[in-house]
Enzyme design. Structure first.
Site, PDB file in Angstrom:
ATOM      1  N   PRO A   1     -11.873 -17.753  -9.791  1.00 42.68           N
ATOM      2  CA  PRO A   1     -11.957 -17.433  -8.370  1.00 42.68           C
ATOM      3  C   PRO A   1     -11.077 -16.253  -7.940  1.00 42.68           C
ATOM      4  O   PRO A   1      -9.947 -16.110  -8.405  1.00 42.68           O
ATOM      5  CB  PRO A   1     -11.499 -18.719  -7.682  1.00 42.68           C
ATOM      6  N   ASN A   2     -11.660 -15.457  -7.075  1.00 39.37           N
ATOM      7  CA  ASN A   2     -11.001 -14.320  -6.407  1.00 39.37           C
ATOM      8  C   ASN A   2     -10.803 -13.109  -7.311  1.00 39.37           C
ATOM      9  O   ASN A   2     -10.391 -12.050  -6.840  1.00 39.37           O
ATOM     10  CB  ASN A   2      -9.655 -14.747  -5.777  1.00 39.37           C
TER      11      ASN A   2
ATOM     12  N   ARG B   1      -7.329  -6.965  -3.937  1.00 39.22           N
ATOM     13  CA  ARG B   1      -6.603  -8.196  -3.673  1.00 39.22           C
ATOM     14  C   ARG B   1      -5.133  -8.060  -4.081  1.00 39.22           C
ATOM     15  O   ARG B   1      -4.826  -7.849  -5.250  1.00 39.22           O
ATOM     16  CB  ARG B   1      -7.272  -9.265  -4.539  1.00 39.22           C
TER      17      ARG B   1
ATOM     18  N   TYR C   1      -1.347  -7.807  -8.456  1.00 45.66           N
ATOM     19  CA  TYR C   1      -2.381  -7.777  -9.497  1.00 45.66           C
ATOM     20  C   TYR C   1      -2.781  -6.369  -9.933  1.00 45.66           C
ATOM     21  O   TYR C   1      -3.583  -6.214 -10.850  1.00 45.66           O
ATOM     22  CB  TYR C   1      -3.624  -8.544  -9.012  1.00 45.66           C
TER      23      TYR C   1
ATOM     24  N   ASN D   1      -9.299 -16.256 -17.798  1.00 48.45           N
ATOM     25  CA  ASN D   1      -8.412 -16.167 -16.640  1.00 48.45           C
ATOM     26  C   ASN D   1      -9.040 -17.047 -15.566  1.00 48.45           C
ATOM     27  O   ASN D   1      -9.974 -16.632 -14.887  1.00 48.45           O
ATOM     28  CB  ASN D   1      -8.261 -14.730 -16.139  1.00 48.45           C
TER      29      ASN D   1
ATOM     30  N   ALA E   1      -6.683 -19.543  -9.838  1.00 50.07           N
ATOM     31  CA  ALA E   1      -5.928 -20.702  -9.336  1.00 50.07           C
ATOM     32  C   ALA E   1      -6.369 -22.023  -9.963  1.00 50.07           C
ATOM     33  O   ALA E   1      -5.599 -22.993  -9.971  1.00 50.07           O
ATOM     34  CB  ALA E   1      -6.055 -20.776  -7.818  1.00 50.07           C
TER      35      ALA E   1
ATOM     36  N   HIS F   1      -4.089 -23.943 -12.377  1.00 49.07           N
ATOM     37  CA  HIS F   1      -3.002 -24.827 -11.960  1.00 49.07           C
ATOM     38  C   HIS F   1      -3.498 -26.167 -11.401  1.00 49.07           C
ATOM     39  O   HIS F   1      -2.686 -26.991 -10.997  1.00 49.07           O
ATOM     40  CB  HIS F   1      -2.154 -24.119 -10.888  1.00 49.07           C
TER      41      HIS F   1
ATOM     42  N   ASP G   1      -9.989 -30.382 -20.107  1.00 49.19           N
ATOM     43  CA  ASP G   1     -10.875 -31.210 -20.935  1.00 49.19           C
ATOM     44  C   ASP G   1     -11.938 -30.366 -21.629  1.00 49.19           C
ATOM     45  O   ASP G   1     -12.270 -30.616 -22.794  1.00 49.19           O
ATOM     46  CB  ASP G   1     -11.560 -32.282 -20.078  1.00 49.19           C
TER      47      ASP G   1
ATOM     48  N   GLU H   1      -5.620 -18.125 -22.916  1.00 46.36           N
ATOM     49  CA  GLU H   1      -5.341 -18.070 -21.474  1.00 46.36           C
ATOM     50  C   GLU H   1      -4.810 -16.678 -21.142  1.00 46.36           C
ATOM     51  O   GLU H   1      -3.907 -16.176 -21.820  1.00 46.36           O
ATOM     52  CB  GLU H   1      -4.280 -19.132 -21.139  1.00 46.36           C
TER      53      GLU H   1
ATOM     54  N   HIS I   1      -3.526 -14.015 -17.881  1.00 47.36           N
ATOM     55  CA  HIS I   1      -3.184 -13.758 -16.479  1.00 47.36           C
ATOM     56  C   HIS I   1      -2.655 -12.342 -16.339  1.00 47.36           C
ATOM     57  O   HIS I   1      -1.895 -11.866 -17.203  1.00 47.36           O
ATOM     58  CB  HIS I   1      -2.107 -14.721 -15.969  1.00 47.36           C
ATOM     59  N   LEU I   2      -3.005 -11.711 -15.233  1.00 54.57           N
ATOM     60  CA  LEU I   2      -2.442 -10.390 -14.926  1.00 54.57           C
ATOM     61  C   LEU I   2      -0.967 -10.514 -14.585  1.00 54.57           C
ATOM     62  O   LEU I   2      -0.123  -9.774 -15.110  1.00 54.57           O
ATOM     63  CB  LEU I   2      -3.202  -9.764 -13.749  1.00 54.57           C
ATOM     64  N   SER I   3      -0.668 -11.443 -13.683  1.00 51.06           N
ATOM     65  CA  SER I   3       0.719 -11.667 -13.268  1.00 51.06           C
ATOM     66  C   SER I   3       1.353 -12.667 -14.233  1.00 51.06           C
ATOM     67  O   SER I   3       0.689 -13.157 -15.159  1.00 51.06           O
ATOM     68  CB  SER I   3       0.751 -12.216 -11.838  1.00 51.06           C
TER      69      SER I   3
ATOM     70  N   ARG J   1       6.499 -16.997 -10.404  1.00 53.99           N
ATOM     71  CA  ARG J   1       6.041 -17.002  -9.007  1.00 53.99           C
ATOM     72  C   ARG J   1       6.278 -18.380  -8.373  1.00 53.99           C
ATOM     73  O   ARG J   1       7.170 -19.106  -8.786  1.00 53.99           O
ATOM     74  CB  ARG J   1       4.575 -16.558  -8.979  1.00 53.99           C
TER      75      ARG J   1
ATOM     76  N   ARG K   1       2.552 -22.629  -9.231  1.00 55.68           N
ATOM     77  CA  ARG K   1       1.863 -21.915 -10.316  1.00 55.68           C
ATOM     78  C   ARG K   1       2.510 -22.186 -11.682  1.00 55.68           C
ATOM     79  O   ARG K   1       2.099 -21.620 -12.686  1.00 55.68           O
ATOM     80  CB  ARG K   1       1.878 -20.397 -10.064  1.00 55.68           C
TER      81      ARG K   1
HETATM   82  C1  DQA Z   1      -3.825 -15.226 -11.929  1.00 61.31           C
HETATM   83  C2  DQA Z   1      -2.602 -16.065 -11.555  1.00 61.31           C
HETATM   84  C3  DQA Z   1      -2.994 -17.268 -10.726  1.00 61.31           C
HETATM   85  O1  DQA Z   1      -1.832 -18.006 -10.356  1.00 61.31           O
HETATM   86  C4  DQA Z   1      -3.708 -16.854  -9.479  1.00 61.31           C
HETATM   87  O2  DQA Z   1      -4.155 -17.981  -8.763  1.00 61.31           O
HETATM   88  C5  DQA Z   1      -4.840 -15.912  -9.737  1.00 61.31           C
HETATM   89  C6  DQA Z   1      -4.631 -14.844 -10.706  1.00 61.31           C
HETATM   90  C7  DQA Z   1      -3.421 -13.928 -12.661  1.00 61.31           C
HETATM   91  O3  DQA Z   1      -4.285 -13.346 -13.343  1.00 61.31           O
HETATM   92  O4  DQA Z   1      -2.289 -13.474 -12.543  1.00 61.31           O
HETATM   93  O5  DQA Z   1      -5.887 -15.992  -9.122  1.00 61.31           O
HETATM   94  O6  DQA Z   1      -4.635 -15.994 -12.823  1.00 61.31           O
END
Ligand code: DQA
Length: 146
Positions: free
Chosen positions: A11-12, A19, A24, A76, A79, A82, A89, A100, A102-104, A109, A113
């Protein structure tokens, strides 16, 4: 097993570039896809890049990656990382290695998270390197680290 690496985005992440760029970065998801396709070609891999805002779709795509004999999945989950026991599963349900991404760096944070259900099942985590996190995760597939 195929040479295809599924790159699944939650998502997002369709809004990357617009964003919260201070967190990010300004690279869009399309630009990340292009960069990964170029790097994959150099590494003898192929990329299947997808994005959805829906948790169950990510579960379906993880099952598909297994059914299609994908080499690995870069995930990725945004959210859902978390919150989603369903993703935990699903990763445990398949034998395809999942990295896994993640950009951040979520662990530096907000405390909500700091728990990663994805990370509890993933073979490896790459985080905190902006768009480069994806490239580094792909390179670890190519060098057979997962
Ligand atoms: C994220 C980190 C997540 O905590 C956040 O909800 C995102 C982006 C990242 O790529 O840093 O949507 O997955």
């Amino acid at each position: 097993m195929s040479n295809t690496v599924y790159v699944l985005n939650g998502p997002n992440l369709n809004l990357l570039g617009l964003r919260e760029p201070e967190i990010y970065g300004s690279t869009t998801l399309d630009e990340i896809a292009g960069m990964l396709e170029d790097r994959a070609a150099e590494l003898g891999l192929e990329i299947e890049m997808r994005q959805t805002n829906h948790e169950g779709m990510l579960v379906d795509w993880l099952h598909e990656a297994q059914a299609e004999g994908a080499r690995a999945v870069l995930l990725n989950a945004g959210a859902y990382t978390h919150t989603s026991i369903a993703l935990l599963d699903a990763i445990r349900a398949i034998s395809t290695p999942v990295i896994e991404v993640h950009l951040s760096d979520p662990k530096t944070r907000e405390s909500f998270r700091h728990t990663s259900y994805v990370g509890m099942a993933a073979a490896k985590t790459v985080e905190g390197h902006g768009a480069d996190s994806y490239r580094m995760a792909l390179e670890s597939v190519a060098s057979d680290e997962v």
